[in-house]
Motif scaffolding. Structure first.
Motif, PDB file in Angstrom:
ATOM      1  N   ALA A 235      20.738  48.619  36.154  1.00  0.00           N
ATOM      2  CA  ALA A 235      20.667  47.468  37.073  1.00  0.00           C
ATOM      3  C   ALA A 235      21.576  46.337  36.596  1.00  0.00           C
ATOM      4  CB  ALA A 235      19.217  46.997  37.204  1.00  0.00           C
ATOM      5  N   LEU A 236      21.697  46.155  35.274  1.00  0.00           N
ATOM      6  CA  LEU A 236      22.629  45.130  34.764  1.00  0.00           C
ATOM      7  C   LEU A 236      24.064  45.479  35.204  1.00  0.00           C
ATOM      8  CD1 LEU A 236      21.807  44.246  31.015  1.00  0.00           C
ATOM      9  CD2 LEU A 236      21.176  42.975  33.060  1.00  0.00           C
ATOM     10  N   LYS A 237      24.383  46.771  35.110  1.00  0.00           N
ATOM     11  CA  LYS A 237      25.730  47.240  35.484  1.00  0.00           C
ATOM     12  C   LYS A 237      25.976  47.004  36.975  1.00  0.00           C
ATOM     13  CE  LYS A 237      28.611  51.323  34.885  1.00  0.00           C
ATOM     14  NZ  LYS A 237      28.660  52.735  34.542  1.00  0.00           N
ATOM     15  N   GLU A 238      24.956  47.269  37.756  1.00  0.00           N
ATOM     16  CA  GLU A 238      25.023  47.068  39.209  1.00  0.00           C
ATOM     17  C   GLU A 238      25.264  45.574  39.504  1.00  0.00           C
ATOM     18  OE1 GLU A 238      24.877  49.674  40.992  1.00  0.00           O
ATOM     19  OE2 GLU A 238      24.315  49.097  43.019  1.00  0.00           O
ATOM     20  N   ASN A 239      24.540  44.723  38.773  1.00  0.00           N
ATOM     21  CA  ASN A 239      24.683  43.279  38.977  1.00  0.00           C
ATOM     22  C   ASN A 239      26.122  42.838  38.687  1.00  0.00           C
ATOM     23  OD1 ASN A 239      23.989  40.298  37.299  1.00  0.00           O
ATOM     24  ND2 ASN A 239      23.680  40.542  39.486  1.00  0.00           N
ATOM     25  N   GLN A 240      26.704  43.402  37.624  1.00  0.00           N
ATOM     26  CA  GLN A 240      28.090  43.071  37.286  1.00  0.00           C
ATOM     27  C   GLN A 240      29.027  43.465  38.442  1.00  0.00           C
ATOM     28  OE1 GLN A 240      29.675  41.335  35.196  1.00  0.00           O
ATOM     29  NE2 GLN A 240      31.756  42.021  35.657  1.00  0.00           N
ATOM     30  N   LYS A 241      28.778  44.622  39.034  1.00  0.00           N
ATOM     31  CA  LYS A 241      29.617  45.091  40.155  1.00  0.00           C
ATOM     32  C   LYS A 241      29.593  44.052  41.288  1.00  0.00           C
ATOM     33  CE  LYS A 241      28.540  48.176  43.390  1.00  0.00           C
ATOM     34  NZ  LYS A 241      27.727  49.274  43.890  1.00  0.00           N
ATOM     35  N   TYR A 242      28.420  43.524  41.585  1.00  0.00           N
ATOM     36  CA  TYR A 242      28.313  42.542  42.679  1.00  0.00           C
ATOM     37  C   TYR A 242      29.002  41.221  42.312  1.00  0.00           C
ATOM     38  CZ  TYR A 242      24.933  45.834  44.555  1.00  0.00           C
ATOM     39  OH  TYR A 242      24.341  46.963  45.040  1.00  0.00           O
ATOM     40  N   LEU A 243      28.916  40.818  41.038  1.00  0.00           N
ATOM     41  CA  LEU A 243      29.597  39.582  40.626  1.00  0.00           C
ATOM     42  C   LEU A 243      31.111  39.751  40.768  1.00  0.00           C
ATOM     43  CD1 LEU A 243      27.414  38.576  37.518  1.00  0.00           C
ATOM     44  CD2 LEU A 243      27.425  37.513  39.785  1.00  0.00           C
ATOM     45  N   GLU A 244      31.591  40.957  40.498  1.00  0.00           N
ATOM     46  CA  GLU A 244      33.030  41.222  40.685  1.00  0.00           C
ATOM     47  C   GLU A 244      33.375  41.161  42.177  1.00  0.00           C
ATOM     48  OE1 GLU A 244      34.365  44.721  38.498  1.00  0.00           O
ATOM     49  OE2 GLU A 244      33.294  44.038  36.706  1.00  0.00           O
ATOM     50  N   GLU A 245      32.501  41.726  43.014  1.00  0.00           N
ATOM     51  CA  GLU A 245      32.752  41.662  44.467  1.00  0.00           C
ATOM     52  C   GLU A 245      32.764  40.212  44.955  1.00  0.00           C
ATOM     53  OE1 GLU A 245      30.173  44.183  46.857  1.00  0.00           O
ATOM     54  OE2 GLU A 245      30.560  45.882  45.540  1.00  0.00           O
ATOM     55  N   LEU A 246      31.972  39.369  44.307  1.00  0.00           N
ATOM     56  CA  LEU A 246      31.948  37.937  44.689  1.00  0.00           C
ATOM     57  C   LEU A 246      33.247  37.238  44.296  1.00  0.00           C
ATOM     58  CD1 LEU A 246      28.553  36.183  43.828  1.00  0.00           C
ATOM     59  CD2 LEU A 246      29.552  36.592  46.074  1.00  0.00           C
ATOM     60  N   GLY A 247      33.984  37.860  43.364  1.00  0.00           N
ATOM     61  CA  GLY A 247      35.296  37.319  42.976  1.00  0.00           C
ATOM     62  C   GLY A 247      35.236  36.238  41.915  1.00  0.00           C
ATOM     63  N   ILE A 248      34.198  36.269  41.065  1.00  0.00           N
ATOM     64  CA  ILE A 248      34.117  35.224  40.032  1.00  0.00           C
ATOM     65  C   ILE A 248      34.346  35.796  38.619  1.00  0.00           C
ATOM     66  CG2 ILE A 248      32.746  33.544  41.338  1.00  0.00           C
ATOM     67  CD1 ILE A 248      30.979  35.633  38.787  1.00  0.00           C
ATOM     68  N   VAL A 249      34.916  37.018  38.559  1.00  0.00           N
ATOM     69  CA  VAL A 249      35.169  37.635  37.247  1.00  0.00           C
ATOM     70  C   VAL A 249      36.676  37.802  37.066  1.00  0.00           C
ATOM     71  CG1 VAL A 249      34.601  39.537  35.700  1.00  0.00           C
ATOM     72  CG2 VAL A 249      32.987  38.898  37.503  1.00  0.00           C
ATOM     73  N   SER A 250      37.205  37.307  35.957  1.00  0.00           N
ATOM     74  CA  SER A 250      38.660  37.314  35.749  1.00  0.00           C
ATOM     75  C   SER A 250      39.171  38.716  35.400  1.00  0.00           C
ATOM     76  CB  SER A 250      39.018  36.362  34.617  1.00  0.00           C
ATOM     77  OG  SER A 250      38.606  36.919  33.381  1.00  0.00           O
ATOM     78  N   THR A 251      40.485  38.878  35.475  1.00  0.00           N
ATOM     79  CA  THR A 251      41.104  40.176  35.182  1.00  0.00           C
ATOM     80  C   THR A 251      40.807  40.602  33.744  1.00  0.00           C
ATOM     81  OG1 THR A 251      42.863  39.419  36.615  1.00  0.00           O
ATOM     82  CG2 THR A 251      43.317  41.396  35.327  1.00  0.00           C
ATOM     83  N   VAL A 252      40.972  39.676  32.798  1.00  0.00           N
ATOM     84  CA  VAL A 252      40.774  40.069  31.398  1.00  0.00           C
ATOM     85  C   VAL A 252      39.307  40.442  31.139  1.00  0.00           C
ATOM     86  CG1 VAL A 252      40.481  37.700  30.512  1.00  0.00           C
ATOM     87  CG2 VAL A 252      41.276  39.467  28.985  1.00  0.00           C
ATOM     88  N   THR A 253      38.380  39.743  31.792  1.00  0.00           N
ATOM     89  CA  THR A 253      36.958  40.057  31.583  1.00  0.00           C
ATOM     90  C   THR A 253      36.630  41.429  32.175  1.00  0.00           C
ATOM     91  OG1 THR A 253      36.488  37.701  31.767  1.00  0.00           O
ATOM     92  CG2 THR A 253      34.606  39.173  31.846  1.00  0.00           C
ATOM     93  N   ARG A 254      37.218  41.715  33.336  1.00  0.00           N
ATOM     94  CA  ARG A 254      36.961  43.033  33.942  1.00  0.00           C
ATOM     95  C   ARG A 254      37.489  44.146  33.029  1.00  0.00           C
ATOM     96  NH1 ARG A 254      39.763  42.765  39.127  1.00  0.00           N
ATOM     97  NH2 ARG A 254      40.084  40.555  38.811  1.00  0.00           N
ATOM     98  N   LYS A 255      38.686  43.904  32.450  1.00  0.00           N
ATOM     99  CA  LYS A 255      39.283  44.899  31.552  1.00  0.00           C
ATOM    100  C   LYS A 255      38.360  45.134  30.339  1.00  0.00           C
ATOM    101  CE  LYS A 255      43.774  45.690  29.348  1.00  0.00           C
ATOM    102  NZ  LYS A 255      43.681  45.275  27.959  1.00  0.00           N
ATOM    103  N   LEU A 256      37.873  44.025  29.773  1.00  0.00           N
ATOM    104  CA  LEU A 256      36.978  44.111  28.614  1.00  0.00           C
ATOM    105  C   LEU A 256      35.713  44.898  28.964  1.00  0.00           C
ATOM    106  CD1 LEU A 256      36.095  42.887  25.727  1.00  0.00           C
ATOM    107  CD2 LEU A 256      34.973  41.127  27.067  1.00  0.00           C
ATOM    108  N   ILE A 257      35.148  44.600  30.124  1.00  0.00           N
ATOM    109  CA  ILE A 257      33.890  45.257  30.512  1.00  0.00           C
ATOM    110  C   ILE A 257      34.119  46.758  30.765  1.00  0.00           C
ATOM    111  CG2 ILE A 257      32.103  45.333  32.320  1.00  0.00           C
ATOM    112  CD1 ILE A 257      32.134  42.250  32.288  1.00  0.00           C
ATOM    113  N   ARG A 258      35.260  47.105  31.388  1.00  0.00           N
ATOM    114  CA  ARG A 258      35.561  48.530  31.620  1.00  0.00           C
ATOM    115  C   ARG A 258      35.671  49.250  30.283  1.00  0.00           C
ATOM    116  NH1 ARG A 258      35.335  46.617  36.294  1.00  0.00           N
ATOM    117  NH2 ARG A 258      33.193  46.639  35.571  1.00  0.00           N
ATOM    118  N   GLU A 259      36.272  48.550  29.295  1.00  0.00           N
ATOM    119  CA  GLU A 259      36.442  49.168  27.978  1.00  0.00           C
ATOM    120  C   GLU A 259      35.075  49.427  27.326  1.00  0.00           C
ATOM    121  OE1 GLU A 259      39.229  48.159  24.205  1.00  0.00           O
ATOM    122  OE2 GLU A 259      39.904  47.472  26.153  1.00  0.00           O
TER     123      GLU A 259
END
Ligand code: MEV
Length: 320
Positions: A235-259
């Protein structure tokens, strides 16, 4: 000698940030990192920079909080009272440093002028302070700073805010959280405003994301209650997906989280996020925390751990 010290905790959003501004529920947990406000009479021989008289002439948040307090209670704090802030909360990266400042300062001032200890009243005035600072806050940050613990909060209307202190904790046998500070360039108020513009432009698609977040927030409460770690992490992972859809997560943070995900971990932004640089503090979870430390180091981001479920607003010392 007259002296008052009051402290308030920092917080993490487990789920529901941003959605809470639109009436959806949020789950917050207080942490062991705290902010302390001390008031004492100025020693005439040893004048410091922290006199209330000087602070009130500044433009920063602390000055606004003191003036709001004086206006509300039709009082004037002596200009020569010394106000000192000590904090181990990282500033402006989603851990509620501004709400802790508002709550602890208002708590300390109310003790200084001899008011009864009334967390409800302190929280309400801190909400007014947060409005000055962030324009459209939900009130969640000041409420967790006041009450601590694990909190379910919802703002129905400006004058109607409901909350429950959940009578259970994040289970001890859940993997501990590693916090990674990715930094942030925007303020909470700006990020809330950016989401506000999106809501205005495409109301139905953004409100759909908010409703999805609400479902996740309820699941997170349920999974903590049921002590079900795999589902909780999902559910935490799901929540992160929605925050990304909202557009408030930067490119570098997304890269870090994918890693982090690629080595079997889970991570999410906590709080308002961030778009241009980092996205503030992220919560990261892995069975082997060393893996998270290594990844954070590769990005030059500090990582640290905190205890969860800290106490809310607290009188540390009151000598009147
Ligand atoms: C900020 O810490 C959390 C937001 O949901 C704003 C708010 O609740 O006021 C982004």
């Amino acid at each position: 000698m007259k002296k008052v010290t009051v402290s308030a905790p920092s917080k993490l959003h487990l789920s529901g940030e941003h959605a809470v501004v639109y009436g959806k529920p949020v789950i917050l947990v207080a942490t062991s990192k705290r902010l302390y406000v001390t008031l004492e009479k100025q020693n005439a021989k040893c004048k410091t920079q922290n006199e209330i008289g000087k602070i009130k002439n500044e433009l920063h948040y602390l000055a606004k909080i003191v003036k709001l307090f004086e206006k509300k209670y039709e009082t004037a704090i002596d200009n020569n009272v010394n106000l000192t802030v000590h904090s181990d909360i990282p500033i402006g990266v989603g851990m509620g440093s501004s709400a802790a400042l508002a709550v602890a300062t208002i708590g300390a001032l109310s003790q200084w002028i001899g008011r009864e200890w009334n967390p409800l009243e302190i929280n309400e005035l801190a909400f007014e302070a947060e409005k000055i600072q962030h324009h459209n806050p939900s009130g969640g940050d000041n409420t967790i700073a006041t009450y601590g613990g694990l909190l379910w909060y919802r703002k129905e209307l400006d004058f109607l805010k409901t909350f429950w202190l959940l009578p259970f904790k994040i289970p001890r046998d859940f993997s501990s959280f590693m916090l990674i500070n990715t930094g942030r360039l925007e303020s909470t108020g700006e990020l809330v405003q950016i989401v506000g513009e999106k809501v205005k432009k495409s109301t139905s698609s953004i409100m759909r994301i908010m409703s999805d977040i609400e479902v996740t927030t309820k699941q997170i409460a349920q999974y903590i209650h049921d002590e079900n770690e795999p589902e909780f992490l999902g559910a935490l992972k799901e929540n992160q997906k929605y925050l990304e859809e909202l557009g408030i997560v930067s490119t570098v943070t997304r890269k870090l989280i994918r890693e982090i995900e690629s080595v079997g971990g889970v991570a999410k932004v906590t709080g308002a996020g961030g778009i241009k640089g980092g996205s503030g503090v992220i919560i990261a979870v892995h069975k082997n925390p060393n893996k998270l430390i290594q990844i954070a180091q590769a990005y030059n981001f500090p990582s640290f751990q905190v205890q969860l479920g800290g106490e809310g607003l607290r009188r540390e010392q009151v000598v009147i």
